[in-house]
Scaffold this motif. Sequence first.
Motif, short mmCIF file in Angstrom:
data_model
loop_
_atom_site.label_atom_id
_atom_site.label_comp_id
_atom_site.label_asym_id
_atom_site.label_seq_id
_atom_site.Cartn_x
_atom_site.Cartn_y
_atom_site.Cartn_z
N ALA A 1 36.49 26.12 34.42
CA ALA A 1 35.64 27.31 34.44
C ALA A 1 35.35 27.74 35.88
N HIS A 2 35.13 26.79 36.76
CA HIS A 2 34.89 27.12 38.17
C HIS A 2 36.10 27.83 38.77
N HIS A 3 37.29 27.28 38.57
CA HIS A 3 38.50 27.87 39.15
C HIS A 3 38.76 29.25 38.56
N LEU A 4 38.54 29.41 37.27
CA LEU A 4 38.76 30.72 36.65
C LEU A 4 37.75 31.74 37.15
N LYS A 5 36.53 31.31 37.42
CA LYS A 5 35.53 32.22 37.97
C LYS A 5 35.95 32.73 39.34
N VAL A 6 36.52 31.85 40.17
CA VAL A 6 36.98 32.25 41.50
C VAL A 6 38.12 33.27 41.37
N LEU A 7 39.08 32.98 40.50
CA LEU A 7 40.21 33.89 40.31
C LEU A 7 39.76 35.22 39.72
N ASP A 8 38.81 35.16 38.81
CA ASP A 8 38.28 36.38 38.19
C ASP A 8 37.53 37.23 39.23
N SER A 9 36.73 36.59 40.08
CA SER A 9 35.98 37.32 41.11
C SER A 9 36.91 38.01 42.09
N ALA A 10 38.08 37.41 42.33
CA ALA A 10 39.06 38.00 43.25
C ALA A 10 39.93 39.04 42.55
N GLY A 11 39.71 39.25 41.26
CA GLY A 11 40.48 40.25 40.52
C GLY A 11 41.89 39.83 40.20
N LEU A 12 42.13 38.51 40.16
CA LEU A 12 43.48 38.02 39.92
C LEU A 12 43.79 37.82 38.44
N VAL A 13 42.76 37.66 37.61
CA VAL A 13 43.01 37.42 36.19
C VAL A 13 42.18 38.40 35.35
N THR A 14 42.66 38.63 34.15
CA THR A 14 41.91 39.42 33.17
C THR A 14 41.84 38.62 31.88
N ARG A 15 40.88 38.96 31.04
CA ARG A 15 40.70 38.31 29.74
C ARG A 15 40.78 39.35 28.64
N ARG A 16 41.35 38.94 27.51
CA ARG A 16 41.43 39.84 26.37
C ARG A 16 41.20 39.06 25.09
N ARG A 17 40.33 39.59 24.24
CA ARG A 17 40.01 38.93 22.97
C ARG A 17 41.23 38.92 22.06
N SER A 18 41.48 37.80 21.42
CA SER A 18 42.63 37.68 20.52
C SER A 18 42.52 38.66 19.36
N GLU A 19 43.63 39.28 19.01
CA GLU A 19 43.70 40.13 17.81
C GLU A 19 43.86 39.30 16.55
N GLY A 20 44.10 38.00 16.72
CA GLY A 20 44.19 37.11 15.58
C GLY A 20 42.88 36.36 15.39
N ASP A 21 42.75 35.23 16.07
CA ASP A 21 41.53 34.43 16.05
C ASP A 21 40.57 34.99 17.09
N ALA A 22 39.61 35.79 16.65
CA ALA A 22 38.71 36.48 17.58
C ALA A 22 37.81 35.54 18.36
N ARG A 23 37.82 34.25 18.02
CA ARG A 23 37.04 33.28 18.80
C ARG A 23 37.74 32.95 20.10
N ARG A 24 39.02 33.30 20.20
CA ARG A 24 39.79 33.02 21.41
C ARG A 24 39.87 34.24 22.31
N SER A 25 40.01 33.96 23.61
CA SER A 25 40.37 35.00 24.57
C SER A 25 41.57 34.50 25.36
N TYR A 26 42.45 35.41 25.72
CA TYR A 26 43.63 35.04 26.50
C TYR A 26 43.51 35.55 27.92
N LEU A 27 43.89 34.69 28.85
CA LEU A 27 43.89 35.01 30.27
C LEU A 27 45.27 35.49 30.67
N SER A 28 45.29 36.56 31.45
CA SER A 28 46.54 37.13 31.97
C SER A 28 46.39 37.39 33.45
N LEU A 29 47.51 37.48 34.15
CA LEU A 29 47.47 37.92 35.53
C LEU A 29 47.17 39.41 35.58
N ASN A 30 46.39 39.81 36.54
CA ASN A 30 46.09 41.23 36.74
C ASN A 30 47.32 41.91 37.33
#
Length: 230
Positions: free
Chosen positions: A53-82
């Motif tokens: 979570a710490h590493h993802l927060k750093v990458l997210d703050s730098a705008g390197l990753v995005t998150r998207r809620r799953s269209e299948g299991d809505a409890r999941r989110s998928y991380l992608s490169l920006n």
Amino acid sequence: MNTEQTEILQRRAALHGALADVTRLRIVDLLAVSDWSATELGRALAIPSNLLAHHLKVLDSAGLVTRRRSEGDARRSYLSLNGHNEWLLRDLGPGQSQVSASRVVFVCTANTARSHLATAAWRRVSAIPATSAGTHPGEITHQGAIATAQRHDLDLPAITPRALGHSDLANDLIVTVCDRAHEDLDGRDWAHWSIPDPVPAGTDRAFDDALEAITARVARLSAQVVSATG
């Protein structure tokens, strides 16, 4: 130096600073090929959830990753490169090794749109054979996918959807292009691209956006995959 140039330099410094860590570079390398949920990433990297979570927060703050809620299991989110930072990732040269394949199979749930577009985009840039399949195939290729292919000069015939078979899973490089298919396969795909389904909207824009996202992923993957037949 003007204000715009200064802001660009500051932005680049922030991006490089976010990547000045081995674990975060490993995350970027993994995301260069596939989208991952946080749980999947933690398992692949063998690190605890709080550290991830710490590493993802750093990458997210730098705008390197995005998150998207799953269209299948809505409890999941998928991380992608920006995608806006593709230029930086190319310069860094992500450390993924090459993989050999005799055929690539693009899979979505119904095999009526995204998987066909991915196959058509792949054939434009790679000589390695490709086909598509569905985990729950529909009846016909969606007209929106065919129209989008025509607008972008892609060869996409109206192919009858087919079911993903055991032979595909055993012999081919499987790339899922929809969340439901990825979750249905439960780790049996080689890579996953969380591409929004254009069918519910049914607009030219929705299909064009799907193709744009797919084309960027195909370009990245085609540079990594080499023919198993030499």
